[in-house]
Design an enzyme around this catalytic site. Structure first.
Site, PDB file in Angstrom:
ATOM      1  N   ARG A  88      43.703  48.613  33.926  1.00 23.45           N
ATOM      2  CA  ARG A  88      44.211  47.398  33.267  1.00 23.45           C
ATOM      3  C   ARG A  88      44.922  47.708  31.957  1.00 23.45           C
ATOM      4  O   ARG A  88      45.850  46.997  31.578  1.00 23.45           O
ATOM      5  CB  ARG A  88      43.071  46.411  33.037  1.00 23.45           C
ATOM      6  CG  ARG A  88      42.672  45.755  34.355  1.00 23.45           C
ATOM      7  CD  ARG A  88      41.661  44.672  34.154  1.00 23.45           C
ATOM      8  NE  ARG A  88      41.607  43.828  35.333  1.00 23.45           N
ATOM      9  CZ  ARG A  88      40.576  43.074  35.667  1.00 23.45           C
ATOM     10  NH1 ARG A  88      39.504  43.042  34.906  1.00 23.45           N
ATOM     11  NH2 ARG A  88      40.611  42.327  36.742  1.00 23.45           N
ATOM     12  N   GLY A 126      40.579  36.962  40.911  1.00 23.80           N
ATOM     13  CA  GLY A 126      40.378  35.514  40.951  1.00 23.80           C
ATOM     14  C   GLY A 126      41.682  34.750  40.781  1.00 23.80           C
ATOM     15  O   GLY A 126      41.951  33.773  41.479  1.00 23.80           O
ATOM     16  N   GLY A 163      39.144  43.445  43.009  1.00 22.60           N
ATOM     17  CA  GLY A 163      38.742  44.709  42.392  1.00 22.60           C
ATOM     18  C   GLY A 163      38.286  45.735  43.410  1.00 22.60           C
ATOM     19  O   GLY A 163      38.694  46.902  43.368  1.00 22.60           O
ATOM     20  N   LYS A 213      30.800  37.721  50.056  1.00 30.04           N
ATOM     21  CA  LYS A 213      30.268  36.372  50.225  1.00 30.04           C
ATOM     22  C   LYS A 213      31.310  35.331  50.604  1.00 30.04           C
ATOM     23  O   LYS A 213      32.381  35.271  50.015  1.00 30.04           O
ATOM     24  CB  LYS A 213      29.581  35.926  48.923  1.00 30.04           C
ATOM     25  CG  LYS A 213      28.251  36.620  48.781  1.00 30.04           C
ATOM     26  CD  LYS A 213      27.499  36.484  47.469  1.00 30.04           C
ATOM     27  CE  LYS A 213      27.719  35.317  46.586  1.00 30.04           C
ATOM     28  NZ  LYS A 213      27.317  35.620  45.207  1.00 30.04           N
TER      29      LYS A 213
HETATM   30  P1  ADP Z   1      37.018  42.101  46.091  1.00 26.64           P
HETATM   31  O1  ADP Z   1      36.468  42.694  44.814  1.00 26.64           O
HETATM   32  O2  ADP Z   1      38.075  42.962  46.687  1.00 26.64           O
HETATM   33  O3  ADP Z   1      37.429  40.683  45.925  1.00 26.64           O
HETATM   34  P2  ADP Z   1      34.394  41.387  47.015  1.00 26.64           P
HETATM   35  O4  ADP Z   1      33.871  41.600  45.632  1.00 26.64           O
HETATM   36  O5  ADP Z   1      34.461  40.020  47.531  1.00 26.64           O
HETATM   37  O6  ADP Z   1      35.822  42.115  47.155  1.00 26.64           O
HETATM   38  O7  ADP Z   1      33.501  42.209  48.056  1.00 26.64           O
HETATM   39  C1  ADP Z   1      33.334  43.593  47.957  1.00 26.64           C
HETATM   40  C2  ADP Z   1      31.929  43.981  48.318  1.00 26.64           C
HETATM   41  O8  ADP Z   1      31.586  43.474  49.603  1.00 26.64           O
HETATM   42  C3  ADP Z   1      31.806  45.479  48.405  1.00 26.64           C
HETATM   43  O9  ADP Z   1      30.866  45.918  47.435  1.00 26.64           O
HETATM   44  C4  ADP Z   1      31.301  45.726  49.821  1.00 26.64           C
HETATM   45  O10 ADP Z   1      30.319  46.740  49.891  1.00 26.64           O
HETATM   46  C5  ADP Z   1      30.709  44.384  50.178  1.00 26.64           C
HETATM   47  N1  ADP Z   1      30.628  44.219  51.629  1.00 26.64           N
HETATM   48  C6  ADP Z   1      31.627  44.279  52.515  1.00 26.64           C
HETATM   49  N2  ADP Z   1      31.168  44.165  53.775  1.00 26.64           N
HETATM   50  C7  ADP Z   1      29.829  44.029  53.671  1.00 26.64           C
HETATM   51  C8  ADP Z   1      28.773  43.891  54.618  1.00 26.64           C
HETATM   52  N3  ADP Z   1      29.035  43.863  55.918  1.00 26.64           N
HETATM   53  N4  ADP Z   1      27.508  43.773  54.147  1.00 26.64           N
HETATM   54  C9  ADP Z   1      27.264  43.809  52.833  1.00 26.64           C
HETATM   55  N5  ADP Z   1      28.204  43.950  51.879  1.00 26.64           N
HETATM   56  C10 ADP Z   1      29.476  44.062  52.302  1.00 26.64           C
HETATM   57 MG    MG Z   2      34.552  42.472  43.876  1.00 25.73          MG
END
Ligand code: ADP
Ligand code: MG
Length: 396
Positions: free
Chosen positions: A41, A376, A353, A202
Site C-alpha cells: 500500500r 471493501g 487482500g 464467509k
Molecule cells: P479476500 O481477502 O480476498 O476478500 P476473504 O477474506 O473473504 O478473501 O477470504 C479469505 C479466507 O477464506 C482465506 O483465509 C481462506 O483460507 C478462507 N477460506 C477459503 N475457503 C475456505 C474453506 N473452504 N474453509 C475455510 N476457510 C476458507
Molecule cells: Mg480477507
C-alpha cells in the site's frame, strides 16, 4: 469521470509549488514487531506523492492504521510507515505525533517546497470515523489543497475522506484513486460475457455483492467456504465444513435472483475435503461431503468448469479465494482459476487482500488486468454503490 484529478491540479496556473497539499492515502499496512511487514500500500501511494513533490508541493500526508477506536495506541503508530516511506522515496519524511492542532500546524509550517510530512494515525481521534465537522476543519486548516488517493477507504464517509472536502480550496482525486475507478468501471459497465468469481471465508461478508451481482453477471461462480452455505441451502450435505446456517435464506434469494434473470450461477460439483484444516491433514476429492469432513477447496472438476468460464469471458471480476489457499494441498482450485484468468483475453480485475496474496504467491500479479488495492471499496463499487469519498469530490 466527473471528479477533478491530480492531472487537472498540476496543469492549473500556479500549480502546486509552495502550496500545502493534504494527501489522504491508504497506508493501512500490516506491521510485525514494530516494522512494516508488507509495503504494497505504501508503494501504491508513491506515484501521487512523487508527482506532487517534484512539482514543489509541501505535502501533508494522512492515513489511518488498524482500528485504534479513537485511542492513542502506540502499536498502531504510523511512525514505522514514515521510515519505510522515506526509504522508498529516497528522501527524508518528517513525522508529526499530532495529526491536528497547534503541534501539527507547527510541523506543517516547517515544511519547505518539495518536502513531506506524515501525520500520526487519524483514527487515534474518534472524530475521524464519526466524520466530525470540527475535526475535518482542523485537518483542512493544515493545507490549501486536498488530494484523495485513499481508494481503500473511499467507501467510508470519514472526516479525512469526505468531511474535509468542503473546507479546502481545491479537492481532487489522486492517481491511485483515479486508476481504481477507471479499472473498476469495466466491471460496472462490462463487455459481456461478464464472469465473476466470488469466494472466501464467509457469505455474510459478501452477501451484498452476491445479491447485486447475481442478476447482472453472465456467470457467477462461487467457491471458498461460502459455497457450502449455498449447498446447505440446496439441502446438500456439507459435513463439518464452515457453514452459516442463518444465511441459507439469503443464499436461496441469491440463487433465485440469478435464475429469474436467466443468469448462470455455478456451485462446486466436487470438493477437496480434509478432516482438519492444517498442512499434512489427510485429504481426498469427493462429489458429496461425508460427515465429519470439511470442504477445503473446490474439486478438480469444479475448477475445470470455472476455468472454462474464465476463458470464454470478456470481463472477469474475482474476489475471494476458492479454498484454503494458505495450505498448498488446498490451493489447487484457487490456482486453476487464477491461471485461467491470467491466460484469458478478458479484462480482469482482482480485489481482496487474501485474493491478492494468492495471486502474488502464484507469481501471477503481472498477468492480471488490475489488482485492486481496496477490498471493501472495490466490492461496494462493483455493486453500483456510490463511494462517499468519491461523491464528496464530485460535489466540488
Ligand atoms: P479476500 O481477502 O480476498 O476478500 P476473504 O477474506 O473473504 O478473501 O477470504 C479469505 C479466507 O477464506 C482465506 O483465509 C481462506 O483460507 C478462507 N477460506 C477459503 N475457503 C475456505 C474453506 N473452504 N474453509 C475455510 N476457510 C476458507
Ligand atoms: Mg480477507
Amino acid at each position: 469521470m466527473t471528479v477533478a484529478t491530480l492531472d487537472d491540479l498540476l496543469a492549473e496556473r500556479g500549480g502546486v509549488r509552495g502550496r500545502r497539499v493534504l494527501v489522504r492515502a491508504d497506508l493501512n499496512v500490516p506491521l510485525r514487531d514494530g516494522r512494516v511487514a508488507d509495503d504494497t500500500r505504501i508503494q501504491a501511494a508513491l506515484g501521487t506523492l512523487r508527482r506532487l513533490l517534484a512539482a514543489g508541493a509541501r505535502v501533508v500526508l494522512a492515513s489511518h492504521l488498524g482500528r485504534p477506536k479513537g485511542a492513542r495506541k502506540p502499536e498502531l503508530s504510523l511512525r514505522p510507515v514514515a521510515e519505510r516511506l522515506a526509504a522508498l522515496l529516497g528522501r527524508p519524511v518528517a513525522f508529526s505525533e499530532a495529526c491536528v492542532g497547534p503541534a501539527a500546524e507547527a510541523a506543517v509550517a516547517k515544511l519547505r517546497d518539495g518536502e513531506l510530512l506524515l501525520l500520526e494515525n487519524l483514527r487515534f481521534h474518534a472524530e475521524e470515523e464519526k466524520n466530525d465537522p470540527a475535526f475535518a476543519k482542523q485537518l483542512a486548516a493544515l493545507a490549501d489543497l486536498y488530494v484523495n488517493d485513499a481508494f481503500g477507504t473511499a467507501h467510508r464517509a470519514h472526516a479525512s475522506t469526505a468531511g474535509v472536502v468542503p473546507f479546502v480550496g481545491r479537492a481532487v482525486a489522486g492517481d491511485l484513486l483515479r486508476e481504481e475507478l477507471e479499472q473498476l468501471r469495466v466491471v460496472r459497465e462490462p463487455e459481456r460475457p461478464l464472469v465473476c468469481f466470488l469466494g472466501g471465508a464467509k457469505v455474510s461478508d459478501k452477501l451484498a455483492v452476491l445479491a447485486a451481482l447475481a442478476p447482472h453477471t453472465d456467470v457467477l461462480a462461487i467457491g471458498g467456504a461460502m459455497a457450502y452455505t449455498f449447498l446447505l441451502a440446496q439441502g446438500k450435505p456439507t459435513g463439518a465444513s464452515r457453514v452459516e446456517p442463518e444465511r441459507t435464506e439469503d443464499a436461496k434469494r441469491v440463487l433465485a435472483a440469478a435464475r429469474e434473470a436467466g443468469r448462470e450461477l455455478l456451485l462446486p460439483v466436487d470438493h477437496v475435503v480434509a478432516e482438519r484444516i492444517e498442512a499434512g491433514a489427510e485429504a481426498r476429492v469427493v462429489k458429496e461431503i461425508p460427515p465429519g469432513w470439511r470442504g477445503v477447496d473446490i474439486g478438480p472438476e469444479s475448477a475445470a468448469r470455472y476455468a472454462a468460464a474464465a476463458r470464454r469471458a470478456r470481463t472477469v471480476f474475482w474476489n475471494g479465494p476458492m479454498g484454503v489457499f494458505e495450505i498448498d494441498a488446498f490451493a489447487k482450485g484457487t490456482e486453476t482459476v487464477a491461471r485461467a484468468i491470467a491466460e484469458s483475453s478478458a479484462r480482469s480485475v482482482v480485489g481482496g487482500g487474501d485474493s491478492l496474496a494468492a495471486v502474488n504467491k502464484l507469481g501471477l500479479g503481472d498477468r492480471m488486468g488490475h489488482l485492486s488495492t481496496g477490498g471493501g471499496a472495490s466490492l461496494e463499487y462493483v455493486q453500483g454503490l456510490a463511494l462517499p469519498g468519491v461523491v464528496a469530490l464530485e460535489k466540488r
